[in-house]
Design a protein around this motif. Structure first.
Motif, PDB file in Angstrom:
ATOM      1  N   ALA A  93     -20.973  -9.634 -10.719  1.00  0.00           N
ATOM      2  CA  ALA A  93     -22.320 -10.206 -10.678  1.00  0.00           C
ATOM      3  C   ALA A  93     -23.252  -9.569 -11.699  1.00  0.00           C
ATOM      4  O   ALA A  93     -24.430  -9.953 -11.789  1.00  0.00           O
ATOM      5  CB  ALA A  93     -22.909 -10.053  -9.276  1.00  0.00           C
ATOM      6  N   GLY A  94     -22.755  -8.586 -12.462  1.00  0.00           N
ATOM      7  CA  GLY A  94     -23.567  -7.935 -13.490  1.00  0.00           C
ATOM      8  C   GLY A  94     -24.354  -6.751 -12.999  1.00  0.00           C
ATOM      9  O   GLY A  94     -25.303  -6.323 -13.671  1.00  0.00           O
ATOM     10  N   GLY A  95     -23.984  -6.201 -11.837  1.00  0.00           N
ATOM     11  CA  GLY A  95     -24.740  -5.092 -11.280  1.00  0.00           C
ATOM     12  C   GLY A  95     -23.974  -3.790 -11.254  1.00  0.00           C
ATOM     13  O   GLY A  95     -22.925  -3.647 -11.889  1.00  0.00           O
ATOM     14  N   ARG A  96     -24.505  -2.827 -10.467  1.00  0.00           N
ATOM     15  CA  ARG A  96     -23.902  -1.499 -10.330  1.00  0.00           C
ATOM     16  C   ARG A  96     -23.880  -1.137  -8.855  1.00  0.00           C
ATOM     17  O   ARG A  96     -24.799  -1.508  -8.096  1.00  0.00           O
ATOM     18  CB  ARG A  96     -24.685  -0.440 -11.111  1.00  0.00           C
ATOM     19  N   LEU A  97     -22.851  -0.388  -8.460  1.00  0.00           N
ATOM     20  CA  LEU A  97     -22.723   0.042  -7.066  1.00  0.00           C
ATOM     21  C   LEU A  97     -22.521   1.541  -7.023  1.00  0.00           C
ATOM     22  O   LEU A  97     -21.717   2.093  -7.785  1.00  0.00           O
ATOM     23  CB  LEU A  97     -21.537  -0.663  -6.393  1.00  0.00           C
ATOM     24  N   PRO A 115     -31.716 -15.476  -7.257  1.00  0.00           N
ATOM     25  CA  PRO A 115     -30.626 -16.410  -7.582  1.00  0.00           C
ATOM     26  C   PRO A 115     -29.530 -16.370  -6.519  1.00  0.00           C
ATOM     27  O   PRO A 115     -29.311 -15.349  -5.854  1.00  0.00           O
ATOM     28  CB  PRO A 115     -30.118 -15.917  -8.940  1.00  0.00           C
ATOM     29  N   ASP A 116     -28.853 -17.503  -6.353  1.00  0.00           N
ATOM     30  CA  ASP A 116     -27.817 -17.596  -5.316  1.00  0.00           C
ATOM     31  C   ASP A 116     -26.720 -16.566  -5.521  1.00  0.00           C
ATOM     32  O   ASP A 116     -26.250 -15.949  -4.556  1.00  0.00           O
ATOM     33  CB  ASP A 116     -27.226 -19.007  -5.315  1.00  0.00           C
ATOM     34  N   ARG A 117     -26.291 -16.378  -6.767  1.00  0.00           N
ATOM     35  CA  ARG A 117     -25.206 -15.425  -7.014  1.00  0.00           C
ATOM     36  C   ARG A 117     -25.631 -14.010  -6.646  1.00  0.00           C
ATOM     37  O   ARG A 117     -24.863 -13.268  -6.014  1.00  0.00           O
ATOM     38  CB  ARG A 117     -24.796 -15.494  -8.480  1.00  0.00           C
ATOM     39  N   THR A 118     -26.836 -13.645  -7.036  1.00  0.00           N
ATOM     40  CA  THR A 118     -27.337 -12.310  -6.693  1.00  0.00           C
ATOM     41  C   THR A 118     -27.534 -12.166  -5.187  1.00  0.00           C
ATOM     42  O   THR A 118     -27.194 -11.131  -4.592  1.00  0.00           O
ATOM     43  CB  THR A 118     -28.651 -12.049  -7.436  1.00  0.00           C
ATOM     44  N   TRP A 166     -27.449  -2.182  -7.347  1.00  0.00           N
ATOM     45  CA  TRP A 166     -28.472  -2.837  -8.172  1.00  0.00           C
ATOM     46  C   TRP A 166     -27.880  -4.119  -8.724  1.00  0.00           C
ATOM     47  O   TRP A 166     -26.768  -4.119  -9.267  1.00  0.00           O
ATOM     48  CB  TRP A 166     -28.901  -1.924  -9.315  1.00  0.00           C
ATOM     49  N   LEU A 167     -28.610  -5.220  -8.597  1.00  0.00           N
ATOM     50  CA  LEU A 167     -28.142  -6.531  -9.049  1.00  0.00           C
ATOM     51  C   LEU A 167     -29.196  -7.150  -9.952  1.00  0.00           C
ATOM     52  O   LEU A 167     -30.400  -6.953  -9.748  1.00  0.00           O
ATOM     53  CB  LEU A 167     -27.887  -7.448  -7.836  1.00  0.00           C
ATOM     54  N   PRO A 168     -28.781  -7.897 -10.947  1.00  0.00           N
ATOM     55  CA  PRO A 168     -29.763  -8.516 -11.871  1.00  0.00           C
ATOM     56  C   PRO A 168     -30.578  -9.605 -11.176  1.00  0.00           C
ATOM     57  O   PRO A 168     -30.055 -10.355 -10.343  1.00  0.00           O
ATOM     58  CB  PRO A 168     -28.882  -9.091 -12.991  1.00  0.00           C
ATOM     59  N   TRP A 169     -31.837  -9.678 -11.541  1.00  0.00           N
ATOM     60  CA  TRP A 169     -32.742 -10.689 -11.002  1.00  0.00           C
ATOM     61  C   TRP A 169     -33.587 -11.193 -12.176  1.00  0.00           C
ATOM     62  O   TRP A 169     -34.652 -10.689 -12.457  1.00  0.00           O
ATOM     63  CB  TRP A 169     -33.619 -10.085  -9.921  1.00  0.00           C
ATOM     64  N   ALA A 185     -25.691  -9.520  -2.718  1.00  0.00           N
ATOM     65  CA  ALA A 185     -26.476  -8.597  -1.896  1.00  0.00           C
ATOM     66  C   ALA A 185     -26.102  -8.721  -0.420  1.00  0.00           C
ATOM     67  O   ALA A 185     -26.005  -7.712   0.307  1.00  0.00           O
ATOM     68  CB  ALA A 185     -27.968  -8.871  -2.091  1.00  0.00           C
ATOM     69  N   TYR A 186     -25.907  -9.934   0.039  1.00  0.00           N
ATOM     70  CA  TYR A 186     -25.490 -10.147   1.437  1.00  0.00           C
ATOM     71  C   TYR A 186     -24.161  -9.446   1.705  1.00  0.00           C
ATOM     72  O   TYR A 186     -23.988  -8.799   2.754  1.00  0.00           O
ATOM     73  CB  TYR A 186     -25.381 -11.640   1.703  1.00  0.00           C
ATOM     74  N   ARG A 187     -23.200  -9.574   0.786  1.00  0.00           N
ATOM     75  CA  ARG A 187     -21.898  -8.937   0.988  1.00  0.00           C
ATOM     76  C   ARG A 187     -22.012  -7.410   0.977  1.00  0.00           C
ATOM     77  O   ARG A 187     -21.269  -6.719   1.680  1.00  0.00           O
ATOM     78  CB  ARG A 187     -20.910  -9.396  -0.087  1.00  0.00           C
ATOM     79  N   VAL A 188     -22.928  -6.882   0.179  1.00  0.00           N
ATOM     80  CA  VAL A 188     -23.143  -5.424   0.172  1.00  0.00           C
ATOM     81  C   VAL A 188     -23.617  -4.965   1.544  1.00  0.00           C
ATOM     82  O   VAL A 188     -23.108  -3.987   2.121  1.00  0.00           O
ATOM     83  CB  VAL A 188     -24.150  -5.041  -0.927  1.00  0.00           C
ATOM     84  N   VAL A 189     -24.609  -5.658   2.093  1.00  0.00           N
ATOM     85  CA  VAL A 189     -25.126  -5.284   3.410  1.00  0.00           C
ATOM     86  C   VAL A 189     -24.042  -5.468   4.471  1.00  0.00           C
ATOM     87  O   VAL A 189     -23.875  -4.617   5.360  1.00  0.00           O
ATOM     88  CB  VAL A 189     -26.369  -6.123   3.745  1.00  0.00           C
ATOM     89  N   GLN A 190     -23.317  -6.554   4.401  1.00  0.00           N
ATOM     90  CA  GLN A 190     -22.279  -6.833   5.403  1.00  0.00           C
ATOM     91  C   GLN A 190     -21.203  -5.752   5.401  1.00  0.00           C
ATOM     92  O   GLN A 190     -20.804  -5.242   6.453  1.00  0.00           O
ATOM     93  CB  GLN A 190     -21.651  -8.199   5.115  1.00  0.00           C
ATOM     94  N   GLU A 191     -20.738  -5.354   4.227  1.00  0.00           N
ATOM     95  CA  GLU A 191     -19.702  -4.325   4.146  1.00  0.00           C
ATOM     96  C   GLU A 191     -20.247  -2.974   4.601  1.00  0.00           C
ATOM     97  O   GLU A 191     -19.551  -2.213   5.298  1.00  0.00           O
ATOM     98  CB  GLU A 191     -19.177  -4.226   2.711  1.00  0.00           C
ATOM     99  N   ALA A 192     -21.494  -2.660   4.238  1.00  0.00           N
ATOM    100  CA  ALA A 192     -22.081  -1.380   4.650  1.00  0.00           C
ATOM    101  C   ALA A 192     -22.236  -1.321   6.166  1.00  0.00           C
ATOM    102  O   ALA A 192     -21.953  -0.285   6.796  1.00  0.00           O
ATOM    103  CB  ALA A 192     -23.426  -1.176   3.959  1.00  0.00           C
ATOM    104  N   LEU A 193     -22.678  -2.405   6.798  1.00  0.00           N
ATOM    105  CA  LEU A 193     -22.817  -2.419   8.253  1.00  0.00           C
ATOM    106  C   LEU A 193     -21.456  -2.335   8.940  1.00  0.00           C
ATOM    107  O   LEU A 193     -21.302  -1.667   9.970  1.00  0.00           O
ATOM    108  CB  LEU A 193     -23.557  -3.687   8.695  1.00  0.00           C
ATOM    109  N   THR A 194     -20.459  -3.021   8.376  1.00  0.00           N
ATOM    110  CA  THR A 194     -19.120  -2.952   8.958  1.00  0.00           C
ATOM    111  C   THR A 194     -18.571  -1.540   8.902  1.00  0.00           C
ATOM    112  O   THR A 194     -18.004  -1.019   9.880  1.00  0.00           O
ATOM    113  CB  THR A 194     -18.178  -3.914   8.214  1.00  0.00           C
TER     114      THR A 194
END
Length: 403
Positions: A373-377, A295-298, A398-401, A302-311
């Motif tokens: 988004a309904g997930g856990r970090l 889903p687009d929201r998930t 973890w994000l819902p799918w 997920a993209y923002r998680v990767v982006q922040e981790a790489l930054t």
């Protein structure tokens, strides 16, 4: 405490009008009764008639104190009404005041005393021209009407106060909801700006630092770094314009007809490539197999998680390898894990975690985004045997799918 029982220190114009009307009605009642007794048979004993008139005048004058001492004045006039006939006017006004300004239980008690006083008056001073039962019924009807009218006014005032309190509470709740909505919007804007500009500016910093510390680099490398800086700056400005456009757009309308949608998992390769151009070693392991069904929201989260981790890895662990892993399936959820090594030349004591160096604002905002988004970090340091005591940092979401 009964709100209507609060003492009044100053009469309003309406209070003066009501008090004056009560006084005039009580005087008129006493005057009418006095005239009737002059043309009819006086109640026995006849010598009480002048004293009855005097007590009636004093009772009318005492009505000006009914707002300050309603219960005491009412009980006094009720006691006098057991003997004196013309005090009935002030007594009815006092019963009305008690019913208006005091609790119904107090009004009921004073009303019961007035019924007893009416029975005693009928017994002590019977009217030769009116049967005792009719005289008692008339007294009970007048007293019941005064108390009933007062209770109606009392409950109506309480209803008005309750409605005002309800309106005030609704206004307060609406204001708090509006403030909460504004706070949430500000937090969302802050997260978006941090995620978008933080990544771009960190790329600018890396390439600018390379040019600064390598002044004698090959001209081709300098030109390539300058091109990356220019493109990153241009993209940062574009991202900033998009965010500002959203803020300026009217409610319910898009900020621009050609505004691109938010990034998703399909943009991960470009994000990894940008990080590689900045000198990072990023290893992408994609075990999803059906990335387009996310889903687009998930996918955006997920993209923002990767982006922040790489930054964060680029800022706090320069030169360290980064491993990015995507796993999951519909119905099970999407798991994003980013693990970066500590920089090779630095000992473990010099490795600065993102929470310690940057105040943790990025990870805090990321946790809020994932939660929405309904997930856990989860995030924290990692230790591995055989790496010379060096560690790293892991970000796992973890994000819902849904299926």
């Amino acid at each position: 405490m009964d709100p209507s029982a609060a003492p009044r220190h100053r009469r309003s114009r309406r209070d003066w009008l009501v008090d004056s009307a009560m006084f005039v009605l009580a005087v008129a009642f006493g005057f009418y009764t006095s005239v009737e007794r002059l043309h009819a048979t006086p109640l026995p004993p006849a010598w009480l008639f002048p004293l009855d008139q005097l007590v009636s005048m004093l009772g009318c004058a005492a009505l000006w104190l009914r707002r300050r001492w309603p219960v005491g004045l009412a009980v006094t006039l009720v006691a006098l009404s057991a003997v004196f006939e013309m005090i009935a006017g002030p007594m009815l006004a006092a019963l009305f005041s008690v019913a208006v300004h005091r609790r119904p239980r107090t009004s009921g008690t004073v009303f019961a005393l007035s019924l007893l006083a009416a029975a005693v008056f009928t017994r002590l001073r019977p009217d030769p021209d009116i049967p005792p039962l009719a005289m008692l019924t008339l007294g009970l009807a007048l007293q019941g009407a005064a108390v009933g009218w007062g209770l109606f006014v009392h409950h109506r005032r309480r209803l008005v106060l309750a409605q005002r309190d309800r309106v005030a509470r609704l206004e307060t709740e609406a204001r708090l909801r509006a403030e909460q909505a504004q706070h949430q919007v500000r937090e969302a804007i802050a997260r978006e700006i941090h995620d978008v500009l933080g990544h771009r500016l960190s790329l600018l910093s890396v390439h600018a630092g390379a040019l600064e510390f390598n002044p004698g680099a090959d001209p081709a490398d300098v030109a390539r770094a300058a091109r990356v800086i220019r493109e990153s700056a241009h993209q940062a400005l574009q991202d900033l314009r998009e965010v500002i456009g959203v803020l300026r757009a009217p409610a319910g309308e898009p900020s621009a007809p050609t505004r691109p949608g938010p990034p998703s998992l399909a943009d991960l390769e470009r994000l990894v490539a940008e990080s590689g151009q900045a000198g990072m070693r990023v290893e992408l392991c994609d075990d999803l197999g059906a990335r387009e069904s996310v889903p687009d929201r998930t996918g955006h989260a997920a993209y923002r998680v990767v982006q922040e981790a790489l930054t964060n890895a680029r800022k706090h662990a320069p030169g360290g390898a980064v491993r990015l892993r995507l796993t999951g399936a519909p119905g099970e959820g999407l798991t994003v894990e980013v693990v970066n090594d500590a920089p090779a030349p630095a000992p473990a004591a010099d490795v600065v975690a993102p929470d310690a160096a940057g105040g943790g604002h990025g990870l805090a905002g990321l946790a809020e985004r994932v939660t929405l988004a309904g997930g856990r970090l989860e995030h924290g340091p990692v230790r591995r045997d055989g790496d010379g005591g060096r560690g790293g940092w892991r970000v796992r979401a973890w994000l819902p799918w849904p299926t």
